[in-house]
Design an enzyme around this catalytic site. Structure first.
Site, PDB file in Angstrom:
ATOM      1  N   ASN A  56      49.391  45.817  28.936  1.00  0.00           N
ATOM      2  CA  ASN A  56      49.819  45.708  28.101  1.00  0.00           C
ATOM      3  C   ASN A  56      51.500  45.116  27.341  1.00  0.00           C
ATOM      4  O   ASN A  56      51.879  45.243  26.107  1.00  0.00           O
ATOM      5  CB  ASN A  56      49.534  47.196  27.435  1.00  0.00           C
ATOM      6  CG  ASN A  56      48.008  47.592  26.556  1.00  0.00           C
ATOM      7  OD1 ASN A  56      47.387  46.725  26.013  1.00  0.00           O
ATOM      8  ND2 ASN A  56      47.629  48.689  26.796  1.00  0.00           N
TER       9      ASN A  56
ATOM     10  N   SER B 199      46.822  54.076  28.529  1.00  0.00           N
ATOM     11  CA  SER B 199      47.261  52.485  27.773  1.00  0.00           C
ATOM     12  C   SER B 199      48.983  52.140  28.206  1.00  0.00           C
ATOM     13  O   SER B 199      49.479  51.003  28.560  1.00  0.00           O
ATOM     14  CB  SER B 199      47.086  51.325  26.310  1.00  0.00           C
ATOM     15  OG  SER B 199      48.059  52.873  25.378  1.00  0.00           O
TER      16      SER B 199
ATOM     17  N   GLU C 288      42.691  47.823  35.331  1.00  0.00           N
ATOM     18  CA  GLU C 288      44.206  48.717  35.635  1.00  0.00           C
ATOM     19  C   GLU C 288      44.269  49.079  36.726  1.00  0.00           C
ATOM     20  O   GLU C 288      43.741  50.578  35.817  1.00  0.00           O
ATOM     21  CB  GLU C 288      45.550  48.127  34.718  1.00  0.00           C
ATOM     22  CG  GLU C 288      45.510  46.586  33.990  1.00  0.00           C
ATOM     23  CD  GLU C 288      46.747  46.494  33.542  1.00  0.00           C
ATOM     24  OE1 GLU C 288      47.496  46.012  33.991  1.00  0.00           O
ATOM     25  OE2 GLU C 288      46.657  47.499  31.933  1.00  0.00           O
TER      26      GLU C 288
ATOM     27  N   HIS D  51      42.752  52.025  33.718  1.00  0.00           N
ATOM     28  CA  HIS D  51      42.981  51.596  32.627  1.00  0.00           C
ATOM     29  C   HIS D  51      42.100  50.154  32.143  1.00  0.00           C
ATOM     30  O   HIS D  51      41.961  48.805  32.510  1.00  0.00           O
ATOM     31  CB  HIS D  51      45.212  50.771  32.181  1.00  0.00           C
ATOM     32  CG  HIS D  51      44.947  50.242  30.467  1.00  0.00           C
ATOM     33  ND1 HIS D  51      45.539  48.847  30.528  1.00  0.00           N
ATOM     34  CD2 HIS D  51      44.424  50.808  29.624  1.00  0.00           C
ATOM     35  CE1 HIS D  51      45.809  48.767  28.883  1.00  0.00           C
ATOM     36  NE2 HIS D  51      45.405  50.400  28.769  1.00  0.00           N
TER      37      HIS D  51
HETATM   38  N1  3HC Z   1      28.413  46.444  23.180  1.00  0.00           N
HETATM   39  C1  3HC Z   1      27.657  45.403  23.308  1.00  0.00           C
HETATM   40  N2  3HC Z   1      27.707  44.510  22.670  1.00  0.00           N
HETATM   41  C2  3HC Z   1      28.933  44.785  22.210  1.00  0.00           C
HETATM   42  C3  3HC Z   1      29.780  45.042  21.860  1.00  0.00           C
HETATM   43  C4  3HC Z   1      29.448  46.544  22.388  1.00  0.00           C
HETATM   44  N3  3HC Z   1      31.001  47.799  22.756  1.00  0.00           N
HETATM   45  N4  3HC Z   1      31.055  44.752  21.622  1.00  0.00           N
HETATM   46  C5  3HC Z   1      30.495  43.799  20.170  1.00  0.00           C
HETATM   47  N5  3HC Z   1      29.282  43.200  21.404  1.00  0.00           N
HETATM   48  C6  3HC Z   1      28.467  41.892  21.574  1.00  0.00           C
HETATM   49  C7  3HC Z   1      27.989  41.830  19.775  1.00  0.00           C
HETATM   50  O1  3HC Z   1      27.340  42.464  19.235  1.00  0.00           O
HETATM   51  C8  3HC Z   1      27.998  40.369  19.971  1.00  0.00           C
HETATM   52  O2  3HC Z   1      26.195  40.397  19.932  1.00  0.00           O
HETATM   53  P1  3HC Z   1      26.011  38.739  19.701  1.00  0.00           P
HETATM   54  O3  3HC Z   1      25.624  37.400  21.093  1.00  0.00           O
HETATM   55  O4  3HC Z   1      23.843  39.384  19.994  1.00  0.00           O
HETATM   56  O5  3HC Z   1      25.858  38.828  18.560  1.00  0.00           O
HETATM   57  C9  3HC Z   1      28.639  39.816  20.965  1.00  0.00           C
HETATM   58  O6  3HC Z   1      28.664  41.247  22.078  1.00  0.00           O
HETATM   59  C10 3HC Z   1      29.245  39.185  21.196  1.00  0.00           C
HETATM   60  O7  3HC Z   1      30.363  39.475  20.270  1.00  0.00           O
HETATM   61  P2  3HC Z   1      31.495  38.679  18.866  1.00  0.00           P
HETATM   62  O8  3HC Z   1      29.687  36.887  19.005  1.00  0.00           O
HETATM   63  O9  3HC Z   1      31.552  39.140  17.631  1.00  0.00           O
HETATM   64  O10 3HC Z   1      32.417  38.204  19.146  1.00  0.00           O
HETATM   65  P3  3HC Z   1      32.773  37.105  20.562  1.00  0.00           P
HETATM   66  O11 3HC Z   1      31.834  36.260  21.883  1.00  0.00           O
HETATM   67  O12 3HC Z   1      34.448  36.745  19.782  1.00  0.00           O
HETATM   68  O13 3HC Z   1      33.509  38.156  22.066  1.00  0.00           O
HETATM   69  C11 3HC Z   1      35.017  39.983  22.146  1.00  0.00           C
HETATM   70  C12 3HC Z   1      33.788  39.429  21.580  1.00  0.00           C
HETATM   71  C13 3HC Z   1      34.299  39.905  23.499  1.00  0.00           C
HETATM   72  C14 3HC Z   1      35.230  41.456  22.131  1.00  0.00           C
HETATM   73  C15 3HC Z   1      35.795  38.846  22.101  1.00  0.00           C
HETATM   74  O14 3HC Z   1      35.742  38.435  21.160  1.00  0.00           O
HETATM   75  C16 3HC Z   1      37.182  39.432  23.163  1.00  0.00           C
HETATM   76  O15 3HC Z   1      37.368  39.558  24.486  1.00  0.00           O
HETATM   77  N6  3HC Z   1      38.325  39.699  21.750  1.00  0.00           N
HETATM   78  C17 3HC Z   1      39.511  39.420  22.631  1.00  0.00           C
HETATM   79  C18 3HC Z   1      39.236  41.562  23.404  1.00  0.00           C
HETATM   80  C19 3HC Z   1      40.337  42.376  23.820  1.00  0.00           C
HETATM   81  O16 3HC Z   1      41.681  41.336  23.931  1.00  0.00           O
HETATM   82  N7  3HC Z   1      40.806  43.073  23.641  1.00  0.00           N
HETATM   83  C20 3HC Z   1      41.770  43.827  25.069  1.00  0.00           C
HETATM   84  C21 3HC Z   1      42.023  44.322  23.795  1.00  0.00           C
HETATM   85  S1  3HC Z   1      44.031  45.385  24.095  1.00  0.00           S
HETATM   86  C22 3HC Z   1      43.373  46.819  25.038  1.00  0.00           C
HETATM   87  O17 3HC Z   1      41.997  47.745  24.963  1.00  0.00           O
HETATM   88  C23 3HC Z   1      44.730  47.807  25.447  1.00  0.00           C
HETATM   89  C24 3HC Z   1      44.347  49.239  25.568  1.00  0.00           C
HETATM   90  O18 3HC Z   1      45.109  49.900  25.754  1.00  0.00           O
HETATM   91  C25 3HC Z   1      45.482  49.090  23.684  1.00  0.00           C
END
Ligand code: 3HC
Length: 291
Positions: free
Chosen positions: A188, A117, A150, A138
């Site tokens: 990031n 990352s 990425e 990434h």
């Molecule tokens: N696989 C399949 N389904 C999944 C899942 C997975 N791994 N994780 C969650 N889901 C499902 C949930 O169970 C939920 O199902 P439902 O609709 O049946 O209840 C559905 O996805 C949607 O989840 P939620 O309703 O709880 O939440 P959202 O609609 O907000 O979507 C999210 C979830 C996509 C995680 C959204 O909140 C999001 O985009 N969050 C931001 C995430 C982000 O910014 N990630 C990047 C982080 S930085 C990074 O990773 C880089 C690293 O280097 C640090």
């Protein structure tokens, strides 16, 4: 399909997700981790994720995808892969040691990709005899849902290797973004300072946890508030990235705030440990008292 067999090293939350999306793209995957408990958790996570995606009609052949993933214990199981993706701990020394080992085990045309990352891709590539076949891929958490990967180019990577990686990302149904090999790449570099500022705002009790998160969800249109996102990504991971940025850029804004280093030291790592800014032990996350 650009790669027939892909080895994924490390089956934590990122590695498990990467194994899943590689298999979804049609590749046979060997998911390698020396820790049997970690492998079991990864299998359970992939099974649950595929069931969710199948329920929603996003994947149609969850059994087929699952059958393409094989778990293994030893790094040597990567030797037959066309592509090796590492998703181990975010430490340069550990990653370099792994690549040195893999460089001996794998044929010279096997492509190596790091899911780092924030570490230098070039400083990993240079310990191998294949810097032209070495790049960054990434992924974002949760990998099966996030639409971006990425694709990180060093100044030595062969353009054909980048093209094959881009094709793989598209086969996963995701969008590739080409980035230069600089700390944090695009996402990031912008996201982590924001998460550190959110932790500082919590530390200063600018507002409570729920309100800081609601502020950015409702006031800035983010899908998730920054404190919940910190829990999601992992407090230890963000502290590690902050340290790498602080070392690379020598700017005070990248220093991990005390609230995060204390949480990491206590083992309150967020969702994966059950506690962080929220308590994740129940059905819904419940905000914790800020210490
Ligand atoms: N696989 C399949 N389904 C999944 C899942 C997975 N791994 N994780 C969650 N889901 C499902 C949930 O169970 C939920 O199902 P439902 O609709 O049946 O209840 C559905 O996805 C949607 O989840 P939620 O309703 O709880 O939440 P959202 O609609 O907000 O979507 C999210 C979830 C996509 C995680 C959204 O909140 C999001 O985009 N969050 C931001 C995430 C982000 O910014 N990630 C990047 C982080 S930085 C990074 O990773 C880089 C690293 O280097 C640090």
């Amino acid at each position: 399909m650009t790669f027939k067999t892909i080895a994924v090293i490390g089956t934590g939350q990122m590695g498990a997700g990467i194994a899943q999306v590689c298999a979804t793209a049609g590749a046979h995957v060997v998911a390698i981790d020396p820790d049997a408990k970690q492998r079991d958790r990864a299998l359970a996570g992939i099974t649950k994720s595929l069931a969710k995606l199948a329920e929603k009609g996003i994947v149609t052949d969850s059994a087929g995808i699952a059958a393409r993933i094989r778990f293994a214990e030893k790094v040597g199981d990567a030797s037959g892969a066309d592509l090796v993706i590492e998703a181990i701990v975010e430490e340069l020394k550990a990653k370099r040691a792994l690549w040195e080992e893999l460089d001996v085990l794998c044929p010279p045309d096997t492509i190596f990709a790091t899911n780092t990352s924030s570490l230098s891709v070039g400083e990993q590539a240079e310990v191998t005899d294949r810097p032209q076949e070495f790049l960054g891929l990434h992924f974002f958490n949760p990998v099966p849902l996030m639409a971006l990967v990425e694709v990180v180019r060093t100044d030595r990577v062969n353009p054909t290797v980048v093209e094959r990686a881009v094709a793989l990302v598209r086969a996963m149904g995701k969008t590739p973004v080409l980035a230069l090999d600089t700390p944090g790449f695009v996402v990031n570099r912008l996201l982590v300072p924001y998460l550190l500022d959110a932790a500082r705002a919590a530390e200063a009790k600018v507002a409570n946890t729920v309100d800081i998160d609601a502020g950015m969800k409702l006031g800035a249109g983010h899908p998730m508030g920054p404190l919940m996102l910190l829990d999601f990504v992992g407090i230890d991971t963000v502290v590690r990235i902050a340290d790498i940025f602080h070392h690379a850029f020598d700017e005070e804004r990248h220093r991990a705030p005390a609230i995060l280093t204390a949480m990491a030291a206590r083992g309150d790592l967020g969702k994966k440990s059950g506690k962080g800014f929220y308590d994740w032990s129940g059905k819904e996350p419940v905000p914790m008292e800020i210490k």
